[in-house]
Design an enzyme around this catalytic site. Structure first.
Site, PDB file in Angstrom:
ATOM      1  N   ASP A  72     -15.804  32.604   3.638  1.00  0.00           N
ATOM      2  CA  ASP A  72     -15.898  31.791   4.857  1.00  0.00           C
ATOM      3  C   ASP A  72     -14.652  32.047   5.717  1.00  0.00           C
ATOM      4  O   ASP A  72     -13.520  31.976   5.226  1.00  0.00           O
ATOM      5  CB  ASP A  72     -15.957  30.310   4.424  1.00  0.00           C
TER       6      ASP A  72
ATOM      7  N   GLY B 125     -14.539  19.542  10.652  1.00  0.00           N
ATOM      8  CA  GLY B 125     -13.833  18.306  10.317  1.00  0.00           C
ATOM      9  C   GLY B 125     -14.658  17.048  10.503  1.00  0.00           C
ATOM     10  O   GLY B 125     -15.878  17.094  10.707  1.00  0.00           O
TER      11      GLY B 125
ATOM     12  N   HIS C 299     -21.655  26.656  12.195  1.00  0.00           N
ATOM     13  CA  HIS C 299     -20.487  26.098  11.500  1.00  0.00           C
ATOM     14  C   HIS C 299     -20.306  24.656  11.949  1.00  0.00           C
ATOM     15  O   HIS C 299     -20.940  24.196  12.895  1.00  0.00           O
ATOM     16  CB  HIS C 299     -19.227  26.908  11.863  1.00  0.00           C
TER      17      HIS C 299
ATOM     18  N   ILE D  94     -21.615  23.460   5.484  1.00  0.00           N
ATOM     19  CA  ILE D  94     -21.281  22.064   5.162  1.00  0.00           C
ATOM     20  C   ILE D  94     -20.084  22.029   4.216  1.00  0.00           C
ATOM     21  O   ILE D  94     -20.147  22.553   3.104  1.00  0.00           O
ATOM     22  CB  ILE D  94     -22.494  21.364   4.511  1.00  0.00           C
TER      23      ILE D  94
HETATM   24  P1  13P Z   1     -17.773  20.944   8.498  1.00  0.00           P
HETATM   25  O1  13P Z   1     -16.314  20.658   8.654  1.00  0.00           O
HETATM   26  O2  13P Z   1     -18.564  20.302   9.600  1.00  0.00           O
HETATM   27  O3  13P Z   1     -18.305  20.618   7.167  1.00  0.00           O
HETATM   28  O4  13P Z   1     -17.960  22.538   8.699  1.00  0.00           O
HETATM   29  C1  13P Z   1     -17.771  23.407   7.606  1.00  0.00           C
HETATM   30  C2  13P Z   1     -17.733  24.835   8.023  1.00  0.00           C
HETATM   31  O5  13P Z   1     -18.092  25.209   9.117  1.00  0.00           O
HETATM   32  C3  13P Z   1     -17.244  25.806   7.035  1.00  0.00           C
HETATM   33  O6  13P Z   1     -17.132  27.081   7.576  1.00  0.00           O
HETATM   34  O1  G3H Z   2     -14.373  25.730   8.126  1.00  0.00           O
HETATM   35  C1  G3H Z   2     -13.563  25.398   7.292  1.00  0.00           C
HETATM   36  C2  G3H Z   2     -13.980  24.890   5.978  1.00  0.00           C
HETATM   37  O2  G3H Z   2     -14.175  23.497   6.018  1.00  0.00           O
HETATM   38  C3  G3H Z   2     -12.978  25.285   4.938  1.00  0.00           C
HETATM   39  O3  G3H Z   2     -11.860  24.487   5.010  1.00  0.00           O
HETATM   40  O4  G3H Z   2     -10.065  26.191   5.131  1.00  0.00           O
HETATM   41  O5  G3H Z   2      -9.549  23.813   4.453  1.00  0.00           O
HETATM   42  O6  G3H Z   2     -10.811  25.345   2.903  1.00  0.00           O
HETATM   43  P1  G3H Z   2     -10.471  24.985   4.326  1.00  0.00           P
HETATM   44 ZN    ZN Z   3     -16.666  27.109   9.663  1.00  0.00          ZN
END
Ligand code: 13P
Ligand code: G3H
Ligand code: ZN
Length: 313
Positions: A82, A183, A215, A259
């Site tokens: 990700d 977030g 996202h 998510i």
């Molecule tokens: P949320 O913060 O809405 O759960 O989004 C997660 C995300 O886009 C991870 O790449």
């Molecule tokens: O988009 C971001 C995801 O919620 C991952 O969050 O980079 O704090 O692991 P993180």
């Molecule tokens: Zn994301």
């Protein structure tokens, strides 16, 4: 079953008007909760690892936990990076068993985003078996890996750029910005939640059959906010994307819905409540067990009520 890529999953999801859940994983209980729900509902899964998750858990542990999930279930599972922010990070994941990576160069000018994405695609597609690549155009507001993107730096995807970007990069899926954000504070107090479905429609018209990614798609469910606030937490004004909007997106070109925040809140609400009601307990299994169960219930809810991918494995 070995890890799979998302190609076949997205083709079926596009045709069937549903989406695959891409859930962020950071430890064993999160992975088990997600996989238990998907097993019961026969849902295909994307388990995704951020740079922050790699730093926290050590990539090798997460890869091995996902391998355990493959043994424990006979589900099609994608292991996805990700928000990869460099060629080197994407290459490291490709070389170490991921079946899918995201190169997120959406903060760079168009030409640089295109060039970096193309470089990752060339490397990923040359592997045997080939690894698939998600790219991004447009910029979401919110926090990723401790970097805050302010509302003023966020920007919607320009549909006029998508054909050229996808053709020149050869990417396999495209994340777009239509008003979601990362977030737990997605809309200001009193602000009406809105997504730019007109942009999604125009992107889909220009890229027929091409899988789109959303996202920042947590809904920040009121029951978790209430429980967190009731048991000593403080999440004032937390808001998310209404589930009806996500269902609509899933019925359109959106094939992958990301998510993370909802998982975090389900787990935190459970642990806060447990600790408050059982102040003398100190065995981590006593509070991590219910937290894992809370993740399972949340993912079950998402598969049935938002994604529509039950029975599609
Ligand atoms: P949320 O913060 O809405 O759960 O989004 C997660 C995300 O886009 C991870 O790449
Ligand atoms: O988009 C971001 C995801 O919620 C991952 O969050 O980079 O704090 O692991 P993180
Ligand atoms: Zn994301």
């Amino acid at each position: 079953m070995p890890l799979v890529t998302s190609s076949e999953m997205f083709r079926k999801a596009y045709e069937g008007g549903y989406a695959i859940g891409a859930f962020n994983v950071n430890n064993m209980e999160i992975i088990q909760g997600i996989v238990n729900a998907a097993k019961q509902l026969r849902a295909p899964l994307i388990l995704q690892v951020s740079a922050g998750a790699r730093k926290y858990a050590n990539q090798t542990y997460l890869v091995k936990l996902v391998e355990a999930a493959l043994i424990d279930s006979d589900l099609p599972i994608v292991l996805h990076l990700d928000h990869g922010d460099s060629f080197e990070l994407c290459k490291d994941c490709i070389d170490n068993g991921f079946s899918s990576v995201m190169i997120d160069a959406s903060h760079l000018p168009f030409e640089e985003n295109t060039a970096l994405t193309r470089r990752v695609v060339d490397y990923a597609h040359s592997r045997d078996p080939a690894v698939v690549v998600e790219a991004e155009l447009g910029r979401l507001e919110g926090v990723e890996d401790d970097i805050r993107v302010s509302a003023k730096d966020a920007s919607y995807t320009d549909p006029g750029q998508v054909e050229e970007f996808v053709t020149r990069t050869g990417c396999d899926s495209l994340a777009i910005a239509i008003g979601t954000s990362h977030g737990a504070y997605k809309f200001k107090p009193g602000q009406k939640p809105e997504l730019r479905f007109d942009i999604l429609e125009e992107v889909a018209r220009r890229l027929p059959g091409f899988p789109i990614v959303l996202h920042g798609a947590s809904s920040v469910l009121p029951q978790y906010v209430e429980t967190i606030n009731q048991y000593g937490g403080s999440m004032p004004d937390a808001t998310g994307i209404p589930e009806s909007m996500l269902r609509k997106a899933a019925s359109m070109a959106v094939c992958k819905i990301n998510i993370d925040t909802d998982l975090r809140m389900a787990m935190t609400a459970s642990i806060r409540q447990y600790m408050s009601l059982n102040p003398s307990h100190f065995d981590p299994r006593q509070y991590l067990g219910p937290a894992r169960q809370a993740i399972e219930e949340l993912v079950n809810h998402k598969i049935v009520n938002v994604l529509g991918c039950a029975g599609k494995a």
